[in-house]
Write an enzyme that holds these catalytic residues in place. Structure first.
Site, PDB file in Angstrom:
ATOM      1  N   ASP A 177      -5.385   2.762   0.981  1.00 16.34           N
ATOM      2  CA  ASP A 177      -6.355   2.125   0.090  1.00 16.34           C
ATOM      3  C   ASP A 177      -5.829   1.786  -1.301  1.00 16.34           C
ATOM      4  O   ASP A 177      -6.624   1.627  -2.219  1.00 16.34           O
ATOM      5  CB  ASP A 177      -7.600   3.020  -0.074  1.00 16.34           C
ATOM      6  CG  ASP A 177      -8.389   3.145   1.217  1.00 16.34           C
ATOM      7  OD1 ASP A 177      -9.625   3.220   1.157  1.00 16.34           O
ATOM      8  OD2 ASP A 177      -7.773   3.159   2.286  1.00 16.34           O
ATOM      9  N   HIS A 178      -4.529   1.662  -1.472  1.00 22.92           N
ATOM     10  CA  HIS A 178      -3.991   1.369  -2.809  1.00 22.92           C
ATOM     11  C   HIS A 178      -3.351  -0.010  -2.782  1.00 22.92           C
ATOM     12  O   HIS A 178      -2.185  -0.152  -2.423  1.00 22.92           O
ATOM     13  CB  HIS A 178      -2.963   2.435  -3.205  1.00 22.92           C
ATOM     14  CG  HIS A 178      -3.542   3.812  -3.210  1.00 22.92           C
ATOM     15  ND1 HIS A 178      -2.795   4.940  -3.017  1.00 22.92           N
ATOM     16  CD2 HIS A 178      -4.822   4.246  -3.391  1.00 22.92           C
ATOM     17  CE1 HIS A 178      -3.577   6.011  -3.086  1.00 22.92           C
ATOM     18  NE2 HIS A 178      -4.813   5.609  -3.299  1.00 22.92           N
ATOM     19  N   VAL A 179      -4.106  -1.011  -3.189  1.00 18.89           N
ATOM     20  CA  VAL A 179      -3.689  -2.401  -3.010  1.00 18.89           C
ATOM     21  C   VAL A 179      -2.872  -2.846  -4.217  1.00 18.89           C
ATOM     22  O   VAL A 179      -3.370  -2.834  -5.345  1.00 18.89           O
ATOM     23  CB  VAL A 179      -4.915  -3.315  -2.809  1.00 18.89           C
ATOM     24  CG1 VAL A 179      -4.493  -4.695  -2.336  1.00 18.89           C
ATOM     25  CG2 VAL A 179      -5.872  -2.690  -1.799  1.00 18.89           C
ATOM     26  N   ASP A 226       0.883  -1.173   0.000  1.00 13.85           N
ATOM     27  CA  ASP A 226       0.000   0.000   0.000  1.00 13.85           C
ATOM     28  C   ASP A 226       0.914   1.214   0.000  1.00 13.85           C
ATOM     29  O   ASP A 226       2.137   1.085   0.155  1.00 13.85           O
ATOM     30  CB  ASP A 226      -0.897   0.000   1.239  1.00 13.85           C
ATOM     31  CG  ASP A 226      -1.939   1.120   1.242  1.00 13.85           C
ATOM     32  OD1 ASP A 226      -2.527   1.371   2.316  1.00 13.85           O
ATOM     33  OD2 ASP A 226      -2.161   1.742   0.182  1.00 13.85           O
ATOM     34  N   HIS A 227       0.358   2.388  -0.156  1.00 20.82           N
ATOM     35  CA  HIS A 227       1.111   3.622   0.059  1.00 20.82           C
ATOM     36  C   HIS A 227       0.872   4.048   1.501  1.00 20.82           C
ATOM     37  O   HIS A 227       0.288   5.096   1.787  1.00 20.82           O
ATOM     38  CB  HIS A 227       0.638   4.718  -0.896  1.00 20.82           C
ATOM     39  CG  HIS A 227       0.895   4.373  -2.327  1.00 20.82           C
ATOM     40  ND1 HIS A 227      -0.096   4.369  -3.282  1.00 20.82           N
ATOM     41  CD2 HIS A 227       2.028   4.003  -2.947  1.00 20.82           C
ATOM     42  CE1 HIS A 227       0.433   4.005  -4.433  1.00 20.82           C
ATOM     43  NE2 HIS A 227       1.713   3.773  -4.270  1.00 20.82           N
TER      44      HIS A 227
END
Lengths: 530, 201
Positions: free
Chosen positions: A466-468, A312-313
Site C-alpha cells: 500500500d505504499h504508492v 511499492d514496498h
C-alpha cells in the site's frame, strides 16, 4: 489589468499530504481552496461501518465507494494488466487514505536517498537527508509522532541514534508490549536488531487528540482519534481560512500564457462542470490520481515519465506459533520489528528488507485456521486460547526499483460515474526483489527456530504493502523526471505535486511522513513566491 | 453459568493494584474458564449489547430446528443466542442457496449416528465425508467468525454476509486477556503487563 483569482493556491486532494500543504499556506496568510472528489464521513460512522462489516480484513470496506469517487478495491475502477495485482488501499473521502493506515512514521535514511551513488542501483534523490531533515521535524510535529530518540533506526544495532536529528521526537514512545519484551529478548540474543517503529498514535493529549488506549483497530479506523489521520489537517486548514469543496473531482488543468497553469476544471456528481483560477496549483490527489489528472490534461509530461516508475514496498510475510504465550493484541497493531537488512552492501545485489511484527488481536486468523483444519467444539475453544496467545505474524517490506514499464494510466475506454476515465495499472515485480526472497525466508527460519516455534505458514507469497511511489518521479534532469527537488513540475512553474508519487527511491519504510515533509517544504517555497 | 455481576469483588481477587484495566463485567469470564464450564454467550441483542449489536435484526428466515441442533453439537454449547442463530441461518442461505439441503444432510447424518457432541463428531463417519465436513465448517465459521461466505480483503465484491462481531464466538475464549478490536477497556500502557493468567496460559 490586474489579475483576479479565485484563490492564491488550489490544492487538489484533501488527504494528509494535501491537507498539510493547505494548512501551511493558510497559516502563512494565503487564500486556499481545497478540492476533494469524495465526501465527508464522520468517524463514528466509519467505526459503525467497520463493526458491521463482514470483510474486516478489507480496510476500504467502511468507506464509501461512490460512482463519482471510485476506490481501489473496486476492480471495475482499478484494473491490473501485469503479472502482479497492484492494489493498495485508496479511498476518496475528506481526509484521504490515512483514515486507515497504522501511522508508521519513519524517516528515510541518508543512504536510502543515494541508492545510485552508494549502491549503483536505482536513482539518487536530488536532495539529501540533511536537506529534508528540518522538514521531517515539521512533519513529526504536525502529525504528533512518538519515537525513540536513542535508537539506531538503520537496523545495524549501533549504540548511537541514527539517522541524526536536530530536535527530539515531539512525544515519547508508547510502553513496550509484553509481546515485544519477550520476542525482543529472545530474538536479539540470536542477532536480530529490534527497532521501535515511530508512529503517530499519541501517548499524551496532543493537538486536541486523546492518547492511545489500545483499541487495536488502527486499520481501518481509530475509534478515538489518538492516531493521526489527514482529517485533522483538513480541519486545521479550514479553521485557518481555507475553503473546502467536496464532491468536486478535478479533471483538467488548463494551461495558459507562459505555460503556466491558469485554472482547474472540476465536475460535481450532478454532472455540472466548474472552473476556478489560482496563482499556484498543488496536485495532492494520491500517487494514482495525480498522474492520471496530468495525463488527462496533457500537462507536465515532457519527460514522458508521468505515470511511470510505479513502486511499492512489495511484501512477504509468515505466521508461526511460538513456544510461549506472548499475547499479541494488547496495545496497537504494530510496535516495531527487526531491521538488520534495512541498509547495507547487500543493496548492490538485492533488495533491502525490513521485518515488522503485526500485533493485532489474532482471534480471527486463529479461529479461521483451526476450523478450516476441522476442529470443533470444546477443543476449538481450547485451541483458540492456546494459539491466540502464541500467534506471531511477521510482515516484511522490500524495496522496488523504478522501472518505466510499471505504469498507472487513465483507462483508455472505461469511464466512472462522472464520465471520467478509471485507472489501469501494469505492474511486474523485479528480480531485485525476487533475489532478496531467499534471504527473507532464511530470516524467517531463524526466527521460528529461535522462538521454538511451529510454522502455520512460511511464505504468504508477494503482497501489496500500500505504499504508492514513483508515479510522478523527482529528479535533477527534466528529461527523465517530472518534478524537481522542490516538487515543482519542470514544465509548469506554478504547478507543484504533493504526493508520495514523487519519491524516486523507495527504501523500505512507509512514505507518508516523507510526503508530508516535502509538502510542507513546497508550501513554504510557494508562499515566498506569492 | 451466568456472567458475574459484581465487578468490584472480582477485581480485588484477580487484579493487582497496578492494573488500571476496567473489566467489562458483561464479558468477564475468568470464573467460567477456571471452572471449565460452558462459556455463557451474551443473551439477546438488547440487554448487554455493544455498539455493533444494538441494531442486529434477526433476518427474515426462521431457521429450522435442525440448525439449532446441529449448531449445538458442533459448538458443544446448549445456550446459543437465538437472534444470532436466525442471523447466521439467513446469512448462510444468502451465501449459498443450497445450504438448507446441506444442513438437512448433516442433521440427518448426526442423528443417524447418534452424535451428541463435537468429540463424537470428530471421530465419526460423517466427519470423513467431505461434503458433510464442509457444511459443518461453514456453520461453525458462521458462529465463530461472525460472517458467512469468504470475505475478500482486496475486492468489494464477495459472497460474505455479516452476522455478528462482538458476539462472534472466536473472541470468547480470550476476553480476559485481549479485547474485541475497537472496544478498548483500559488506559495507555496497560499492555506492558501480561494477562494475569500468564503463568498457566
Amino acid at each position: 489589468m490586474a489579475e483576479t483569482y479565485d484563490a492564491d493556491v488550489v490544492v487538489i486532494g484533501s488527504g494528509a499530504i494535501g491537507a498539510n500543504a493547505a494548512y501551511e499556506l493558510a497559516r502563512l496568510g494565503k487564500t486556499v481552496i481545497i478540492l476533494e472528489a469524495g465526501s465527508r464521513i464522520p468517524r463514528w460512522k466509519i467505526l459503525e461501518n467497520f463493526r458491521n462489516s463482514p470483510r474486516k480484513n478489507n480496510f476500504n470496506d467502511p468507506f464509501p465507494n461512490a460512482r463519482w469517487a471510485g476506490t481501489s478495491m473496486d476492480h471495475s475502477y482499478l484494473e491490473n494488466t501485469g503479472s502482479f495485482d497492484y492494489r493498495p488501499g485508496m479511498v476518496k473521502v475528506v481526509g484521504g487514505t490515512t483514515w486507515h493506515w497504522v501511522s508508521a512514521c519513519w524517516r528515510f535514511l541518508p543512504n536510502d536517498m543515494k541508492m545510485a551513488s552508494v549502491y549503483g542501483r536505482g536513482r539518487d534523490w536530488p536532495i539529501s537527508y540533511d536537506d529534508l531533515e528540518p522538514w521531517y521535524c515539521r512533519a513529526e510535529e504536525a502529525l504528533g509522532v512518538v519515537g525513540d530518540n536513542e535508537s539506531d533506526q538503520s537496523g545495524a544495532g549501533g549504540d548511537k541514534p541514527f539517522p541524526p536529528r536536530s530536535k527530539p521526537y515531539p512525544l515519547q514512545p508508547e510502553g513496550t508490549m509484553y509481546f515485544t519484551q519477550r520476542t525482543r529478548k529472545r530474538l536479539e540474543a540470536a542477532g536480530f536488531n529490534f527497532v521501535h517503529e515511530p508512529n503517530a498514535r499519541v501517548t499524551a493529549p496532543y493537538d486536541g487528540r486523546p492518547q492511545c488506549c489500545g483499541n487495536n483497530n488502527c486499520m481501518p479506523v481509530c475509534p478515538i482519534g489518538a492516531m493521526y489521520s489527514g482529517i485533522f489537517h483538513v480541519d486545521h486548514a479550514v479553521n485557518a481560512g481555507a475553503k473546502l469543496l467536496t464532491e468536486s473531482t478535478a479533471y483538467k488543468l488548463e494551461k495558459g500564457e507562459g505555460n503556466k497553469i491558469v485554472a482547474v476544471h472540476y465536475r460535481k456528481p450532478d454532472g455540472s462542470d466548474h472552473r476556478i483560477t489560482a496563482r499556484y496549483f498543488i496536485v495532492a490527489a494520491h500517487a494514482f490520481e495525480t498522474p492520471k489528472l496530468l495525463l488527462m490534461s496533457d500537462v507536465a509530461n515532457s519527460s514522458d515519465q508521468v505515470g511511470r516508475n510505479l513502486m511499492d514496498h512489495t511484501g512477504m510475510g509468515m505466521f508461526y506459533l511460538a513456544d510461549e504465550p506472548l499475547w499479541p493484541g494488547r496495545g496497537a497493531q504494530q510496535q516495531g520489528g527487526f531491521a538488520n537488512f534495512r541498509d547495507g552492501p547487500h543493496r548492490m545485489h538485492h533488495s533491502a528488507f525490513r521485518h515488522q511484527s503485526s500485533t493485532w488481536v489474532p482471534n480471527y486468523s486463529v479461529a479461521e485456521n483451526l476450523i478450516s483444519q476441522g476442529i470443533f467444539g470444546k477443543e476449538l475453544d481450547r485451541r483458540i486460547r492456546h494459539d491466540a496467545a502464541r500467534w506471531v505474524e511477521v510482515v516484511t517490506y522490500l524495496e522496488e526499483l523504478p522501472n518505466p514499464a510499471n505504469t498507472v494510466r487513465p483507462h483508455a475506454t472505461r469511464r466512472d460515474g462522472l464520465g471520467l476515465p478509471t485507472l489501469t495499472v501494469n505492474y511486474n515485480v523485479s528480480n531485485y526483489i525476487h533475489d532478496a526472497a531467499p534471504h527473507v525466508l532464511s530470516d524467517y527460519d531463524k526466527m521460528v527456530q529461535t522462538m521454538g516455534g511451529t510454522y502455520i505458514r512460511r511464505d504468504n507469497g508477494l503482497q501489496n504493502r500500500d505504499h504508492v511511489m514513483g508515479s510522478v518521479i523527482m529528479g535533477e534532469n527534466p528529461k527523465d523526471s517530472v518534478v524537481n527537488s522542490d516538487c515543482r513540475t519542470f514544465d509548469h512553474h506554478n504547478l507543484f505535486l504533493a504526493t508520495t508519487g514523487v519519491i524516486p527511491a523507495a527504501a523500505t519504510v512507509n512514505p507518508t511522513l516523507t510526503g508530508v515533509a516535502l509538502a510542507i517544504r513546497a508550501a513554504n517555497i510557494i508562499a515566498r513566491e506569492i | 453459568m451466568s456472567c458475574n455481576t459484581n465487578p468490584t469483588q472480582k477485581s480485588s481477587t484477580f487484579l493487582s493494584k497496578t492494573y488500571t484495566e476496567i473489566l467489562d463485567r458483561r464479558t468477564f469470564l475468568r470464573s467460567a474458564l477456571i471452572a471449565g464450564m460452558t462459556i455463557s454467550v451474551i443473551r439477546g441483542a438488547g440487554s448487554h449489547a455493544r455498539a455493533d449489536d444494538t441494531r442486529l435484526q434477526p433476518g427474515p428466515k426462521l431457521p429450522p430446528v435442525a440448525f439449532g441442533r446441529v449448531s449445538a453439537v458442533l459448538t458443544d454449547k446448549n445456550n446459543l443466542n437465538s437472534t444470532i442463530a436466525q442471523r447466521a441461518y439467513t446469512a448462510l442461505v444468502a451465501t449459498d442457496s443450497h445450504f438448507p439441503e446441506k444442513l438437512a444432510a448433516l442433521y440427518h447424518a448426526l442423528e443417524s449416528s447418534n452424535i451428541k457432541n463435537s468429540e463424537d463428531f470428530m471421530k465419526s463417519e460423517p466427519y470423513r465425508d467431505q461434503a458433510l465436513l464442509d457444511t459443518a465448517k461453514a456453520i461453525t465459521k458462521a458462529w465463530y467468525l461472525g460472517h458467512s461466505g469468504t470475505p475478500d480483503s482486496h475486492d468489494i465484491h464477495d459472497n460474505a454476509h455479516y452476522i455478528a462481531f462482538s458476539q462472534a464466538l472466536m473472541y470468547q475464549p480470550t476476553l480476559d486477556a485481549t479485547i474485541v478490536p475497537s472496544y478498548a477497556r483500559a488506559g495507555l500502557n496497560y499492555w506492558v503487563n501480561p494477562p494475569l493468567t500468564i503463568a498457566t496460559d
